[in-house]
Design a protein around this motif. Structure first.
Motif, short mmCIF file in Angstrom:
data_model
loop_
_atom_site.label_atom_id
_atom_site.label_comp_id
_atom_site.label_asym_id
_atom_site.label_seq_id
_atom_site.Cartn_x
_atom_site.Cartn_y
_atom_site.Cartn_z
N THR A 249 39.02 32.43 34.55
CA THR A 249 38.71 33.09 33.59
C THR A 249 37.41 33.47 33.28
N THR A 250 36.56 32.77 33.88
CA THR A 250 34.97 33.42 33.41
C THR A 250 34.49 34.07 34.11
N PHE A 251 34.78 34.47 35.62
CA PHE A 251 34.46 35.46 36.33
C PHE A 251 34.74 36.79 35.64
N GLN A 252 36.61 37.13 34.96
CA GLN A 252 37.32 37.88 34.51
C GLN A 252 36.90 38.59 33.31
N ASP A 253 36.25 37.70 32.40
CA ASP A 253 35.55 37.91 31.38
C ASP A 253 33.56 38.51 31.04
N SER A 254 33.01 38.27 32.17
CA SER A 254 32.10 38.22 32.97
C SER A 254 31.87 40.13 33.12
N ALA A 255 30.62 40.26 33.47
CA ALA A 255 30.14 41.77 33.97
C ALA A 255 30.72 42.40 35.05
N ASP A 256 30.80 41.25 35.89
CA ASP A 256 30.83 41.79 37.13
C ASP A 256 32.27 41.64 37.31
N GLY A 257 33.38 41.32 36.70
CA GLY A 257 34.79 40.67 36.30
C GLY A 257 35.17 42.14 35.82
N GLN A 258 34.82 42.93 34.68
CA GLN A 258 34.76 43.67 34.13
C GLN A 258 35.18 44.52 35.15
N TYR A 259 33.63 45.02 36.09
CA TYR A 259 33.40 45.90 37.22
C TYR A 259 33.91 45.86 37.60
N LEU A 260 35.16 45.03 38.23
CA LEU A 260 35.84 45.12 39.59
C LEU A 260 37.38 45.71 38.42
N HIS A 261 37.77 45.93 37.35
CA HIS A 261 38.03 45.95 36.23
C HIS A 261 38.39 47.36 36.47
N VAL A 262 36.99 48.05 35.87
CA VAL A 262 36.89 49.18 36.26
C VAL A 262 37.45 50.33 37.39
N LEU A 263 37.37 48.89 38.82
CA LEU A 263 37.52 49.92 39.64
C LEU A 263 38.98 49.79 39.85
N GLN A 264 39.59 48.79 39.13
CA GLN A 264 41.13 48.61 39.27
C GLN A 264 41.45 50.33 38.43
N GLU A 265 41.05 50.19 37.36
CA GLU A 265 41.50 51.21 35.95
C GLU A 265 41.30 52.57 36.95
N SER A 266 40.24 52.72 37.51
CA SER A 266 39.76 54.26 37.68
C SER A 266 39.73 54.78 38.90
N TYR A 267 39.55 53.83 40.20
CA TYR A 267 39.95 53.84 41.41
C TYR A 267 40.94 53.21 42.40
N GLY A 268 41.77 52.76 41.73
CA GLY A 268 42.97 52.52 42.03
C GLY A 268 43.12 51.06 42.94
N ILE A 269 41.18 50.73 42.83
CA ILE A 269 41.30 49.11 44.07
C ILE A 269 42.44 48.48 42.86
N ARG A 270 43.17 47.45 44.42
CA ARG A 270 43.71 46.70 43.88
C ARG A 270 43.26 45.40 43.64
N TYR A 271 43.64 43.99 43.79
CA TYR A 271 43.33 42.98 43.61
C TYR A 271 44.15 41.70 42.65
N THR A 272 44.29 40.35 42.89
CA THR A 272 44.88 39.32 41.96
C THR A 272 44.58 38.23 42.44
N LEU A 273 44.32 37.37 41.24
CA LEU A 273 43.24 36.93 41.36
C LEU A 273 44.26 35.51 40.83
N SER A 274 43.65 33.98 42.03
CA SER A 274 45.33 33.11 41.65
C SER A 274 44.20 32.18 41.61
N PRO A 275 44.41 31.02 40.55
CA PRO A 275 43.94 29.83 40.87
C PRO A 275 44.86 28.81 41.84
N GLN A 276 44.08 27.90 42.48
CA GLN A 276 44.24 27.15 44.49
C GLN A 276 43.43 25.89 43.47
N ASP A 277 44.79 24.93 43.81
CA ASP A 277 44.68 23.47 43.66
C ASP A 277 43.78 23.22 45.33
#
Length: 302
Positions: A249-277
């Motif tokens: 959650t902290t990463f997705q709310d950070s500036a770099d996490g938002q940057y990755l989201h922009v790459l997904q929306e604008s350039y089609g970069i694919r990513y998935t984030l999942s918690p692991q035990d």
């Protein structure tokens, strides 16, 4: 004298003569009718009149022609014989060169194996030295330096290029860094992702099994991303050890996490984030010791 009247002459106009079909092609007709230049024709006729046309008729001329043919045949035969003799020699030299190249490749492969073995031995000795007296501090140093394997809760971030990614031109958030809209993840993008994870509380990070340390470098060679000079192939699996509930959650709310989201929306970069035990991060493949001091020997120790 009376004159007799003459019947009027009834003359019909003569039909015009039709023009020749080839009248408009006089130049072509002339060329076809006189295909041989007049000068050549006169020279040929003169040689025929003098009896010098065609094959030589005198014995001397015939002998000269025969000698010329024999010499030409000898030259062709000698050339063919030399080529036949030289062919096996060239083939042998070519095979020798191939053998030399193969032997050199084998030696180079052996040297690379020795280098890798020595590098692993040095890394093992460095990790062992970091674990020696110092108690918990030694273990902490080994953990922070990446000298030991790490496992624990965390997150898994899978990042991949856009579907059908290809070279192209464009702008966007990567334009100022010298990148273009290609749909490919770049080294600068990976640097931002990793730095965002560190700032979000990650304790250890690896990319496609390559453990990152404080001295790790993420660079590019063409379209390939290099981590410590080792090329990575997409999709990229980024593992981070930390609080699995807060880290993502902290990463997705950070500036770099938002940057990755922009790459997904604008350039089609694919990513998935999942918690692991539990995630497992290997030790760094090679560590460079810049400074070291000998530990003080405790009193009473032998």
């Amino acid at each position: 004298m009376c004159g007799m009247s003459q019947p009027p002459l009834n003359r019909t106009p003569a039909s015009p003569v039709p023009p020749r079909p080839d009248a408009s092609m006089s130049l072509l007709t002339h060329v076809m009718d006189h295909s041989l230049d007049e000068g050549y024709a006169e020279a040929s006729a003169r040689r025929e009149a003098e009896g010098t046309a065609g094959l030589p008729r005198t014995l001397k001329a015939k002998l000269g022609l025969a000698a010329g043919l024999v010499i030409a045949a000898m030259v062709v035969t000698l050339g063919a014989a030399e080529a036949r003799v030289a062919a096996p020699v060239l083939a042998k030299e070519r095979q020798e060169l191939i053998d030399r190249v193969n032997r050199a490749d084998e030696r180079a492969d052996g040297v690379e194996r020795d280098i890798e073995r020595l590098r692993n031995d040095v890394a093992d000795r460095q990790r062992a030295a970091l674990k020696q007296p110092g108690g918990g501090q030694g273990e902490l140093v080994a953990l922070l330096s990446g000298a030991t394997e790490v496992r624990g809760p965390g997150i898994k971030l899978e990042v991949d290029d856009a579907k059908g990614a290809s070279d192209g031109g464009g702008g966007g958030p990567r334009e100022s860094a010298g990148f273009s809209d290609t749909g490919r993840l770049r080294d600068r993008d990976m640097q931002k992702i990793v730095n965002g994870l560190w700032q979000s509380g990650a304790e250890a990070v690896s990319i496609n099994g390559q453990r990152l340390t404080s001295l790790s470098a993420i660079r590019a060679a063409g379209d390939a991303i290099l981590v410590d000079n080792k090329p990575l192939v997409p999709p990229y699996e980024v593992l981070a050890v930390g609080d699995k509930k807060k880290l993502g959650t902290t990463f997705q709310d950070s500036a770099d996490g938002q940057y990755l989201h922009v790459l997904q929306e604008s350039y089609g970069i694919r990513y998935t984030l999942s918690p692991q035990d539990e995630v497992r991060l290997p030790a760094a493949s090679s560590l460079t010791v810049r400074t070291a001091t000998a530990a003080e020997q405790q009193k009473g120790a032998s």
